[in-house]
Design a protein around this motif. Structure first.
Motif, PDB file in Angstrom:
ATOM      1  N   TRP A 150       0.857  -1.188   0.000  1.00 26.50           N
ATOM      2  CA  TRP A 150       0.000   0.000   0.000  1.00 26.50           C
ATOM      3  C   TRP A 150       0.899   1.246   0.000  1.00 26.50           C
ATOM      4  O   TRP A 150       2.105   1.148  -0.056  1.00 26.50           O
ATOM      5  CB  TRP A 150      -0.939  -0.002   1.209  1.00 26.50           C
ATOM      6  CG  TRP A 150      -0.328  -0.388   2.522  1.00 26.50           C
ATOM      7  CD1 TRP A 150      -0.356  -1.624   3.108  1.00 26.50           C
ATOM      8  CD2 TRP A 150       0.395   0.467   3.429  1.00 26.50           C
ATOM      9  NE1 TRP A 150       0.309  -1.585   4.318  1.00 26.50           N
ATOM     10  CE2 TRP A 150       0.767  -0.327   4.543  1.00 26.50           C
ATOM     11  CE3 TRP A 150       0.761   1.812   3.412  1.00 26.50           C
ATOM     12  CZ2 TRP A 150       1.491   0.195   5.624  1.00 26.50           C
ATOM     13  CZ3 TRP A 150       1.476   2.336   4.481  1.00 26.50           C
ATOM     14  CH2 TRP A 150       1.836   1.532   5.567  1.00 26.50           C
ATOM     15  N   SER A 154       0.201   2.306  -4.600  1.00 31.65           N
ATOM     16  CA  SER A 154      -1.181   2.603  -4.992  1.00 31.65           C
ATOM     17  C   SER A 154      -1.250   3.524  -6.198  1.00 31.65           C
ATOM     18  O   SER A 154      -2.289   3.620  -6.851  1.00 31.65           O
ATOM     19  CB  SER A 154      -1.944   3.239  -3.818  1.00 31.65           C
ATOM     20  OG  SER A 154      -1.458   4.540  -3.527  1.00 31.65           O
ATOM     21  N   LEU A 155      -0.149   4.197  -6.511  1.00 33.96           N
ATOM     22  CA  LEU A 155      -0.104   5.121  -7.653  1.00 33.96           C
ATOM     23  C   LEU A 155       0.293   4.445  -8.955  1.00 33.96           C
ATOM     24  O   LEU A 155       0.196   5.048 -10.019  1.00 33.96           O
ATOM     25  CB  LEU A 155       0.917   6.231  -7.383  1.00 33.96           C
ATOM     26  CG  LEU A 155       0.732   7.119  -6.166  1.00 33.96           C
ATOM     27  CD1 LEU A 155       1.931   8.043  -6.036  1.00 33.96           C
ATOM     28  CD2 LEU A 155      -0.546   7.919  -6.264  1.00 33.96           C
ATOM     29  N   TRP A 162       7.202  -1.518  -9.145  1.00 31.59           N
ATOM     30  CA  TRP A 162       7.373  -0.517  -8.102  1.00 31.59           C
ATOM     31  C   TRP A 162       8.318  -1.089  -7.046  1.00 31.59           C
ATOM     32  O   TRP A 162       8.607  -2.280  -7.021  1.00 31.59           O
ATOM     33  CB  TRP A 162       6.036  -0.143  -7.452  1.00 31.59           C
ATOM     34  CG  TRP A 162       5.146  -1.319  -7.135  1.00 31.59           C
ATOM     35  CD1 TRP A 162       4.087  -1.781  -7.868  1.00 31.59           C
ATOM     36  CD2 TRP A 162       5.266  -2.228  -6.023  1.00 31.59           C
ATOM     37  NE1 TRP A 162       3.545  -2.903  -7.286  1.00 31.59           N
ATOM     38  CE2 TRP A 162       4.245  -3.197  -6.155  1.00 31.59           C
ATOM     39  CE3 TRP A 162       6.139  -2.321  -4.939  1.00 31.59           C
ATOM     40  CZ2 TRP A 162       4.075  -4.236  -5.230  1.00 31.59           C
ATOM     41  CZ3 TRP A 162       5.986  -3.362  -4.021  1.00 31.59           C
ATOM     42  CH2 TRP A 162       4.951  -4.297  -4.178  1.00 31.59           C
ATOM     43  N   ASN A 166       7.291   0.153   3.687  1.00 29.15           N
ATOM     44  CA  ASN A 166       6.312   0.843   4.520  1.00 29.15           C
ATOM     45  C   ASN A 166       6.633   0.680   5.994  1.00 29.15           C
ATOM     46  O   ASN A 166       7.396  -0.199   6.392  1.00 29.15           O
ATOM     47  CB  ASN A 166       4.906   0.309   4.232  1.00 29.15           C
ATOM     48  CG  ASN A 166       4.416   0.698   2.858  1.00 29.15           C
ATOM     49  OD1 ASN A 166       4.813   1.742   2.327  1.00 29.15           O
ATOM     50  ND2 ASN A 166       3.570  -0.118   2.258  1.00 29.15           N
ATOM     51  N   SER A 181       5.341   5.554   4.123  1.00 26.67           N
ATOM     52  CA  SER A 181       5.578   4.797   2.899  1.00 26.67           C
ATOM     53  C   SER A 181       6.641   5.509   2.070  1.00 26.67           C
ATOM     54  O   SER A 181       6.552   6.719   1.840  1.00 26.67           O
ATOM     55  CB  SER A 181       4.284   4.669   2.084  1.00 26.67           C
ATOM     56  OG  SER A 181       4.466   3.858   0.946  1.00 26.67           O
ATOM     57  N   GLU A 205      -5.655   2.000   9.249  1.00 24.19           N
ATOM     58  CA  GLU A 205      -6.397   2.097   7.985  1.00 24.19           C
ATOM     59  C   GLU A 205      -6.649   3.551   7.600  1.00 24.19           C
ATOM     60  O   GLU A 205      -6.520   3.917   6.428  1.00 24.19           O
ATOM     61  CB  GLU A 205      -7.715   1.336   8.096  1.00 24.19           C
ATOM     62  CG  GLU A 205      -7.564  -0.169   8.233  1.00 24.19           C
ATOM     63  CD  GLU A 205      -7.072  -0.610   9.608  1.00 24.19           C
ATOM     64  OE1 GLU A 205      -6.553  -1.740   9.704  1.00 24.19           O
ATOM     65  OE2 GLU A 205      -7.203   0.172  10.579  1.00 24.19           O
ATOM     66  N   VAL A 208      -3.358   4.969   6.342  1.00 26.41           N
ATOM     67  CA  VAL A 208      -3.032   4.536   4.980  1.00 26.41           C
ATOM     68  C   VAL A 208      -3.838   5.341   3.961  1.00 26.41           C
ATOM     69  O   VAL A 208      -3.294   5.829   2.963  1.00 26.41           O
ATOM     70  CB  VAL A 208      -3.282   3.026   4.812  1.00 26.41           C
ATOM     71  CG1 VAL A 208      -3.183   2.632   3.332  1.00 26.41           C
ATOM     72  CG2 VAL A 208      -2.292   2.218   5.640  1.00 26.41           C
ATOM     73  N   ALA A 209      -5.133   5.490   4.207  1.00 25.01           N
ATOM     74  CA  ALA A 209      -5.980   6.237   3.271  1.00 25.01           C
ATOM     75  C   ALA A 209      -5.529   7.691   3.155  1.00 25.01           C
ATOM     76  O   ALA A 209      -5.458   8.251   2.054  1.00 25.01           O
ATOM     77  CB  ALA A 209      -7.441   6.167   3.725  1.00 25.01           C
ATOM     78  N   GLU A 212      -2.141   7.856   1.242  1.00 22.67           N
ATOM     79  CA  GLU A 212      -2.277   7.638  -0.195  1.00 22.67           C
ATOM     80  C   GLU A 212      -2.897   8.843  -0.881  1.00 22.67           C
ATOM     81  O   GLU A 212      -2.510   9.193  -2.002  1.00 22.67           O
ATOM     82  CB  GLU A 212      -3.104   6.382  -0.449  1.00 22.67           C
ATOM     83  CG  GLU A 212      -2.355   5.113  -0.083  1.00 22.67           C
ATOM     84  CD  GLU A 212      -3.126   3.837  -0.353  1.00 22.67           C
ATOM     85  OE1 GLU A 212      -2.509   2.751  -0.328  1.00 22.67           O
ATOM     86  OE2 GLU A 212      -4.358   3.920  -0.575  1.00 22.67           O
ATOM     87  N   GLU A 213      -3.824   9.512  -0.222  1.00 23.21           N
ATOM     88  CA  GLU A 213      -4.397  10.715  -0.825  1.00 23.21           C
ATOM     89  C   GLU A 213      -3.359  11.830  -0.901  1.00 23.21           C
ATOM     90  O   GLU A 213      -3.267  12.550  -1.908  1.00 23.21           O
ATOM     91  CB  GLU A 213      -5.615  11.192  -0.028  1.00 23.21           C
ATOM     92  CG  GLU A 213      -6.299  12.381  -0.681  1.00 23.21           C
ATOM     93  CD  GLU A 213      -7.621  12.745  -0.032  1.00 23.21           C
ATOM     94  OE1 GLU A 213      -8.288  13.652  -0.568  1.00 23.21           O
ATOM     95  OE2 GLU A 213      -7.967  12.147   0.992  1.00 23.21           O
ATOM     96  N   ARG A 216      -1.006  11.037  -3.767  1.00 22.16           N
ATOM     97  CA  ARG A 216      -1.631  11.321  -5.070  1.00 22.16           C
ATOM     98  C   ARG A 216      -1.624  12.813  -5.368  1.00 22.16           C
ATOM     99  O   ARG A 216      -1.351  13.241  -6.495  1.00 22.16           O
ATOM    100  CB  ARG A 216      -3.069  10.786  -5.093  1.00 22.16           C
ATOM    101  CG  ARG A 216      -3.174   9.284  -5.235  1.00 22.16           C
ATOM    102  CD  ARG A 216      -4.584   8.860  -5.575  1.00 22.16           C
ATOM    103  NE  ARG A 216      -5.538   9.207  -4.525  1.00 22.16           N
ATOM    104  CZ  ARG A 216      -5.832   8.413  -3.498  1.00 22.16           C
ATOM    105  NH1 ARG A 216      -5.233   7.232  -3.368  1.00 22.16           N
ATOM    106  NH2 ARG A 216      -6.722   8.787  -2.595  1.00 22.16           N
TER     107      ARG A 216
END
Length: 240
Positions: A150, A154-155, A162, A166, A181, A205, A208-209, A212-213, A216
């Protein structure tokens, strides 16, 4: 952020050499320090003009591919704990990373910018690490088990490789999570080195979300038109 969590991201566009970074401050590494440990062990072997021994290779693979803590502790002790790690990191050009106290390698402290310095040593050609050492580290980072793929991965564009390491850790004093990460990814047809650090997350969780945002958003800024200076663009948005 409103809930007290923090995120810091640094992104390098490999082709252009341009960097975008958001957020600052010092963060606990959790298991992303295992990449430092790997680099330190590889440097030591290079200095001695030898390949990694069987025990070193076993520990290195376990701590990167599966994030095995016992393997990391064995290498941490073998290197001389923080003193050995800090000496190796100084040679690698890291200036904002300090090894954890005693046996607590996971409480090493660092910044997103310093994580990017280490990634450039692993994935770049102009490195203190030799070509064989870099190839070995990249191979391990590309074989991380699926449940730990993750964050940076994720990108990834479909069908591209990749490399990632992490880290995640609940802090005893607060119960809040450190979620980090670092790695290399191809997104939108371009290669990026990405370092993302966070703390104060209510759950792993959620961390992680949010991470990842933030990643991005930072990569989207790096893809934007015109030259980008470090810190340019808009900050990462909070997770939901």
């Amino acid at each position: 952020m409103a809930d007290g969590s923090r995120v810091s991201v640094a992104v390098l566009d490999v082709d252009s050499g341009e960097t975008v970074s958001y957020g600052d401050g010092v963060f606990v590494t959790a298991s992303v320090v295992k990449l430092d440990l790997l680099a330190a062990v590889l440097l030591r072997a290079q200095d001695a003009g030898r390949e990694l021994g069987r025990a070193e290779r076993s520990c290195a693979a376990a701590m990167i591919v599966r994030s095995d803590n016992d393997a990391a502790s064995a290498l941490w002790d073998d290197l001389g704990r923080a003193a050995g790690l800090d000496a190796a990191n100084a040679r690698l050009g890291l200036t904002e990373t300090e090894g954890g106290d005693g046996p607590l390698w996971g409480l090493t402290r660092t910044t997103a910018v310093d994580r990017l310095v280490l990634l450039r040593q692993v994935f770049g050609a102009d490195s203190v690490l030799g070509a064989a050492s870099r190839a070995y580290a990249r191979d391990l980072m590309g074989r991380v088990v699926p449940e730990q793929a993750w964050g940076v991965p994720s990108l990834a564009d479909a069908g591209t490789g990749w490399g990632v390491k992490n880290g995640w850790l609940p802090r005893d004093a607060t119960g809040l999570w450190v979620v980090n990460s670092v790695g290399r990814v191809t997104a939108g047809g371009r290669a990026y080195l990405v370092a993302a650090l966070s703390d104060g997350n209510a759950t792993k969780e959620r961390g992680v979300a949010r991470l990842e945002e933030a990643v991005r958003t930072a990569v989207a800024a790096a893809e934007g038109p015109g030259p980008r200076a470090a810190g340019a663009g808009r900050p990462p948005r909070p997770g939901h």
